[in-house]
Scaffold this motif. Structure first.
Motif, short mmCIF file in Angstrom:
data_model
loop_
_atom_site.label_atom_id
_atom_site.label_comp_id
_atom_site.label_asym_id
_atom_site.label_seq_id
_atom_site.Cartn_x
_atom_site.Cartn_y
_atom_site.Cartn_z
N LYS A 85 -19.61 44.33 -45.88
CA LYS A 85 -18.16 42.83 -45.58
C LYS A 85 -16.89 44.01 -45.69
O LYS A 85 -16.10 44.27 -44.66
CB LYS A 85 -18.49 41.79 -45.59
CG LYS A 85 -19.62 41.77 -45.08
CD LYS A 85 -19.82 39.89 -44.72
CE LYS A 85 -20.63 39.10 -44.23
NZ LYS A 85 -21.54 37.67 -44.87
N VAL A 86 -17.05 43.84 -46.53
CA VAL A 86 -16.37 45.00 -48.01
C VAL A 86 -15.38 46.37 -47.66
O VAL A 86 -14.19 46.34 -47.10
CB VAL A 86 -15.96 44.86 -49.08
CG1 VAL A 86 -14.71 45.57 -49.71
CG2 VAL A 86 -16.07 43.66 -49.34
N ARG A 87 -17.15 47.23 -46.84
CA ARG A 87 -16.52 48.30 -46.75
C ARG A 87 -15.82 48.58 -45.24
O ARG A 87 -14.72 49.33 -44.90
CB ARG A 87 -17.95 49.33 -46.42
CG ARG A 87 -17.29 50.64 -46.07
CD ARG A 87 -18.89 51.10 -47.16
NE ARG A 87 -19.36 52.22 -45.79
CZ ARG A 87 -19.73 53.08 -45.56
NH1 ARG A 87 -20.97 52.27 -45.20
NH2 ARG A 87 -19.85 54.16 -45.20
N VAL A 88 -16.29 47.45 -44.00
CA VAL A 88 -15.85 46.83 -42.50
C VAL A 88 -14.07 47.38 -42.83
O VAL A 88 -13.61 48.02 -41.70
CB VAL A 88 -16.31 46.40 -41.68
CG1 VAL A 88 -15.21 45.92 -40.91
CG2 VAL A 88 -17.72 46.78 -41.79
N TRP A 89 -13.41 46.66 -43.76
CA TRP A 89 -12.21 46.12 -43.61
C TRP A 89 -11.56 47.26 -44.61
O TRP A 89 -10.51 47.01 -44.34
CB TRP A 89 -11.78 45.23 -44.65
CG TRP A 89 -12.22 43.59 -43.80
CD1 TRP A 89 -13.62 42.85 -44.11
CD2 TRP A 89 -11.30 43.05 -42.92
NE1 TRP A 89 -13.98 41.70 -43.51
CE2 TRP A 89 -12.57 42.00 -42.51
CE3 TRP A 89 -10.61 43.55 -41.65
CZ2 TRP A 89 -12.16 41.10 -41.14
CZ3 TRP A 89 -10.57 43.04 -40.92
CH2 TRP A 89 -11.43 41.27 -40.97
N LEU A 90 -12.00 48.15 -44.70
CA LEU A 90 -11.20 49.25 -45.65
C LEU A 90 -10.85 50.72 -44.44
O LEU A 90 -11.96 51.25 -43.55
CB LEU A 90 -11.91 49.66 -46.99
CG LEU A 90 -12.30 49.27 -48.20
CD1 LEU A 90 -12.93 50.23 -49.19
CD2 LEU A 90 -11.08 48.44 -48.49
#
Length: 90
Positions: A85-90
């Motif tokens: 989920k965090v990676r998607v925002w990066l």
């Protein structure tokens, strides 16, 4: 005639004594075998008790480790999901 009967009776008596001695000898041998098998049985029962105790300890340890592994699997899955989920925002 009486001495012939006496001799026959003595022969039967001797055979009977011999038969009894042979039976006693066989009984002694069987008794020795019984004692050996009773000793072996006692050893085996002791070994079974020891192994049963070891098996119980291993089962308890295994259950703890399986629970720990399952908890780690859950933590890893949750962490990976959060990372994705965090990676998607990066």
């Amino acid at each position: 005639m009486m001495s012939k009967q006496g001799a026959a009776l003595q022969t039967y008596n001797n055979e009977l004594v011999k038969c009894i001695e042979e039976l006693c000898s066989k009984r002694d041998e069987v008794n020795r075998q019984v004692q050996q098998e009773e000793e072996e049985k006692a050893r085996l029962q002791h070994d079974i008790r020891i192994l049963t105790e070891k098996l119980s300890r291993v089962n308890e340890s295994l259950a703890r480790r399986l629970a720990s592994r399952a908890e780690l699997d859950r933590t890893i899955a949750e962490t990976e999901a959060a990372y994705m989920k965090v990676r998607v925002w990066l």
